[in-house]
Design an enzyme around this catalytic site. Structure first.
Site, short mmCIF file in Angstrom:
data_model
loop_
_atom_site.label_atom_id
_atom_site.label_comp_id
_atom_site.label_asym_id
_atom_site.label_seq_id
_atom_site.Cartn_x
_atom_site.Cartn_y
_atom_site.Cartn_z
N GLU A 106 -10.54 -17.31 -6.25
CA GLU A 106 -9.97 -18.59 -5.81
C GLU A 106 -11.07 -19.62 -5.59
OE1 GLU A 106 -7.77 -20.07 -1.75
OE2 GLU A 106 -7.18 -18.15 -2.59
N ASP A 108 -11.03 -23.68 -4.10
CA ASP A 108 -10.06 -24.65 -3.60
C ASP A 108 -10.69 -25.76 -2.79
OD1 ASP A 108 -9.82 -23.84 -0.56
OD2 ASP A 108 -9.69 -21.99 -1.68
N GLU A 110 -9.46 -28.16 0.36
CA GLU A 110 -8.47 -28.17 1.43
C GLU A 110 -8.75 -29.35 2.36
OE1 GLU A 110 -7.53 -23.43 1.98
OE2 GLU A 110 -9.17 -24.32 3.11
#
Length: 281
Positions: A106, A108, A110
């Site tokens: 993953e 990402d 945020e």
């Protein structure tokens, strides 16, 4: 400025399958050309002849959409504008993601929801082969609720770079002894209630009396090697993001990157408990 707890997740999901022989997606693509709504249909609104999409979250549902194709390398970006609200916490995430056959990868972005009156915090995280805990957090140098900004991830066989607009804020190099992303991805976007973890301390729950909550998205072009499995084709220099000059940051990018780390980074896992030193540069 302050917000109520909610979450936008933009995911690039890794899946396996047979090779799909398609080219790059170019031009001013509309939403329907590259994406399908995959949940919360009545909470998705198409605007400007499909060149903009609004996702809505209320006490009943959020919403999300997913790319029609899978990708093996590329430059993934989307323009995002968050809707300002007058109390609570916020999260927005932009993922490269795999969770299949016991493997979890993953990448990402945020946006972490903060206590009322606190600025938005942008967090990046990296999971490779199930190992995460690689958070880095920043205060943004602009208000993400007043205009659209690009949030992008460059992914090739040598490095993964997170960009805000054209500024690199994080680099994850392919390093011997450290897991790296080697699976195909889908782009997935969703908006959901992140009350349980959206506030950066304080854990403010979503107050839907102040809702509904909205986020807006533009630029549905996808620059990626379209494939349902990693293969030599997706690593070829036929794609601009695989060219040698994109294996490292150039001198201008490196200076901008160092400036962001020195000026806007407020938390770095490399200084706060790291699984291994190999990946910190």
């Amino acid at each position: 400025m302050s917000f109520r707890s909610w979450a936008i997740h933009i995911l690039i999901v890794a899946l396996f399958g047979t090779l799909i022989l398609l080219g790059n997606t170019k031009g001013d693509a509309s939403f329907d050309e590259n994406y399908n709504v995959n949940w919360g249909n009545d909470h998705v609104l198409s605007l400007n002849q499909g060149r903009e999409v609004r996702l809505l979250l209320d006490q009943y549902s959020g919403a999300g959409f997913i790319s029609k194709s899978f990708f093996g390398s590329g430059f993934y970006k989307m323009k995002i504008k968050l809707l300002a609200n007058d109390s609570g916490g916020l999260v927005t995430s932009f993922y490269l993601y795999l969770n299949e056959n016991g493997v979890h990868d993953e990448l990402d972005f945020e946006f972490l929801g903060n206590r009322p009156g606190k600025p938005i915090v942008l967090q990046t995280n990296v999971f490779t082969n199930g190992v995460g805990g690689r958070e880095q957090r920043y205060f943004l140098w602009f208000d993400p609720t007043t205009d659209f900004h690009y949030y992008s991830i460059l992914w090739n066989h040598y490095q993964i770079v997170f960009f805000v607009d054209d500024i690199p804020i994080r680099v994850f190099k392919k390093t011997q002894g450290v897991g790296y992303l080697n699976n195909t991805m889908q782009v997935v976007v969703s908006l959901w209630d992140g009350s349980d973890w959206a506030t950066d301390g304080g854990r403010v729950k979503a107050d839907f009396n102040n809702g509904p909550f909205e986020a807006y998205f533009q630029d549905f072009n996808i620059n990626g090697c379209v494939s349902s499995k990693i293969n030599v084709h997706c690593l070829a220099q036929d794609y601009w993001w695989n060219l040698k000059r994109y294996w490292i940051l150039n001198s201008k990018q490196q200076r901008a990157y160092e400036h962001v780390k020195e000026t806007y980074m407020i938390y770095d896992y490399c200084k706060n408990g790291l699984p291994t030193n190999l990946e910190c540069h």
